[in-house]
Design a protein around this motif. Structure first.
Motif, PDB file in Angstrom:
ATOM      1  N   UNK A  81       0.771  -1.240   0.000  1.00 13.50           N
ATOM      2  CA  UNK A  81       0.000   0.000   0.000  1.00 13.50           C
ATOM      3  C   UNK A  81       0.797   1.282   0.000  1.00 13.50           C
ATOM      4  N   UNK A  82       2.123   1.193   0.156  1.00 12.87           N
ATOM      5  CA  UNK A  82       2.942   2.394   0.241  1.00 12.87           C
ATOM      6  C   UNK A  82       3.592   2.765  -1.082  1.00 12.87           C
ATOM      7  N   UNK A  83       4.811   3.304  -0.988  1.00 14.48           N
ATOM      8  CA  UNK A  83       5.536   3.729  -2.181  1.00 14.48           C
ATOM      9  C   UNK A  83       5.748   2.564  -3.140  1.00 14.48           C
ATOM     10  N   UNK A  84       6.156   1.403  -2.601  1.00 10.04           N
ATOM     11  CA  UNK A  84       6.400   0.247  -3.460  1.00 10.04           C
ATOM     12  C   UNK A  84       5.171  -0.157  -4.246  1.00 10.04           C
ATOM     13  N   UNK A  85       4.030  -0.126  -3.595  1.00  8.27           N
ATOM     14  CA  UNK A  85       2.789  -0.458  -4.286  1.00  8.27           C
ATOM     15  C   UNK A  85       2.462   0.576  -5.363  1.00  8.27           C
ATOM     16  N   UNK A  86       2.710   1.853  -5.044  1.00 10.74           N
ATOM     17  CA  UNK A  86       2.452   2.910  -6.024  1.00 10.74           C
ATOM     18  C   UNK A  86       3.347   2.740  -7.245  1.00 10.74           C
ATOM     19  N   UNK A  87       4.615   2.407  -7.020  1.00 10.69           N
ATOM     20  CA  UNK A  87       5.547   2.177  -8.132  1.00 10.69           C
ATOM     21  C   UNK A  87       5.117   0.951  -8.935  1.00 10.69           C
ATOM     22  N   UNK A  88       4.718  -0.117  -8.224  1.00 10.38           N
ATOM     23  CA  UNK A  88       4.284  -1.342  -8.898  1.00 10.38           C
ATOM     24  C   UNK A  88       3.073  -1.080  -9.782  1.00 10.38           C
ATOM     25  N   UNK A  89       2.169  -0.248  -9.315  1.00 11.60           N
ATOM     26  CA  UNK A  89       0.981   0.081 -10.102  1.00 11.60           C
ATOM     27  C   UNK A  89       1.365   0.789 -11.402  1.00 11.60           C
ATOM     28  N   UNK A  90       2.363   1.689 -11.295  1.00 12.96           N
ATOM     29  CA  UNK A  90       2.831   2.401 -12.488  1.00 12.96           C
ATOM     30  C   UNK A  90       3.504   1.431 -13.453  1.00 12.96           C
TER      31      UNK A  90
END
Length: 325
Positions: free
Chosen positions: A261-270
């Motif tokens: 849910x954090x930065x890693x998840x945001x990057x993964x979504x991109x």
């Protein structure tokens, strides 16, 4: 360049104090700014505003839900309220944040000190490792995590000029300076702090200075490392991430937060939209924190400079082994 990142000199300032000083300065020229406190002004840096603008400092007591609702009402009346408390206490008001702030699209800024493992010896109950995930999931909510005192000041100015709900992490512990002067801060943009062609480290908050240390160590063993500081987690700089995924062989996210849910998840979504390079997420791996000094805890969970170095080295060596097959 005046905004070139550096760790030379090792000046250390806490991000919470930087926010308190910055909001007091910004309020000198903006009479609509109000700061609300939940009886922790000494711990969030808000005491600076209390001293300089006592007529615009609202003591709500230990009643975070009510504080958020009061702030929403003030925003509806045309003020610019900044809600201040510890990150773990901010989540007490999540229902009010969701309905009174996000759902209503009110101009309320939520400023949370003491996030993540940076809380240190206060232990698991105080280590908020879920706040970015919670806030990022709210429609219309901007989520920021600046890396040093100078960037906190720049981000505070940007928030004061931004019309809409936003959440910003500060920090409890002294943090090395990354910038030599106040950088330009643009909501939605990241910054390349170190150039490299082999792997990319994407970090935010207090983890950024550790990523820079790790990059230096990686370069000493021949691994060219790009460091992207991502202070704006929502909205996130998609183009910068996509560019790194094309120009480097792997991406590693580094954060003082649960990997979900954090930065890693945001990057993964991109990256899922344009998959090019593999992603490894470093952070607190879905476990409850424990008591200890911040640097000791960062080492325990593998998000100190040495942990980032070892993970990056391992990822790079694995890439080489696959290429040799």
């Amino acid at each position: 360049m005046s905004n070139t990142p550096t760790l030379v000199g090792q000046q250390s300032d806490s991000l919470r104090e930087a926010f308190g000083i910055a909001i007091a300065k910004v309020a000198d020229n903006d009479p609509q700014i109000i700061v609300l406190d939940a009886d922790v002004a000494g711990g969030t840096g808000a005491h600076n505003f209390r001293s300089s603008h006592p007529d615009r400092f609202v003591q709500c007591g230990i009643a975070e839900q009510n504080m958020v609702s009061v702030a929403a009402g003030m925003a509806h009346s045309g003020f610019k309220p900044f809600v201040t408390t510890f990150a773990v206490f901010m989540l007490r008001g999540l229902e009010q944040i969701r309905l009174s702030v996000a759902y209503s699209n009110k101009n309320v800024k939520l400023i949370a000190s003491h996030p993540g493992l940076d809380v240190g010896p206060d232990g698991a109950s105080a280590q908020c490792l879920e706040d970015i995930a919670c806030m990022r999931s709210l429609p219309g909510m901007v989520v920021l995590s600046p890396c040093d005192a100078l960037e906190v000041e720049a981000a505070t100015k940007a928030l004061a000029n931004y019309d809409g709900p936003a959440y910003m992490r500060t920090g409890r512990s002294p943090c090395p300076s990354v910038y030599v002067s106040e950088p330009e801060f643009v909501i939605g943009k990241g910054k390349v702090l170190n150039s490299g062609d082999d792997i990319t480290l994407i970090s935010c908050g207090v983890t950024t200075h550790r990523a820079l240390y790790a990059a230096k160590a990686l370069e000493e063993i021949g691994i060219s490392t790009r460091v992207i500081h991502m202070p704006s987690i929502k909205p996130i700089d998609k183009e910068l991430i996509w560019q790194a995924s094309v120009e480097t062989k792997a991406i590693i996210s580094c954060e003082d937060h649960n990997i979900y849910g954090g930065l890693g998840s945001a990057v993964a979504e991109v990256l899922s939209e344009r998959p090019n390079a593999p992603l490894t997420r470093l952070g607190v791996n879905d476990v409850i924190g424990c008591s200890g000094e911040p640097d000791e805890l960062a080492a325990k969970y593998g998000i100190d400079a040495d942990g980032i170095f070892k993970s990056a080295k391992s990822v790079y060596e694995e890439l080489l082994s696959h290429n040799d097959k």
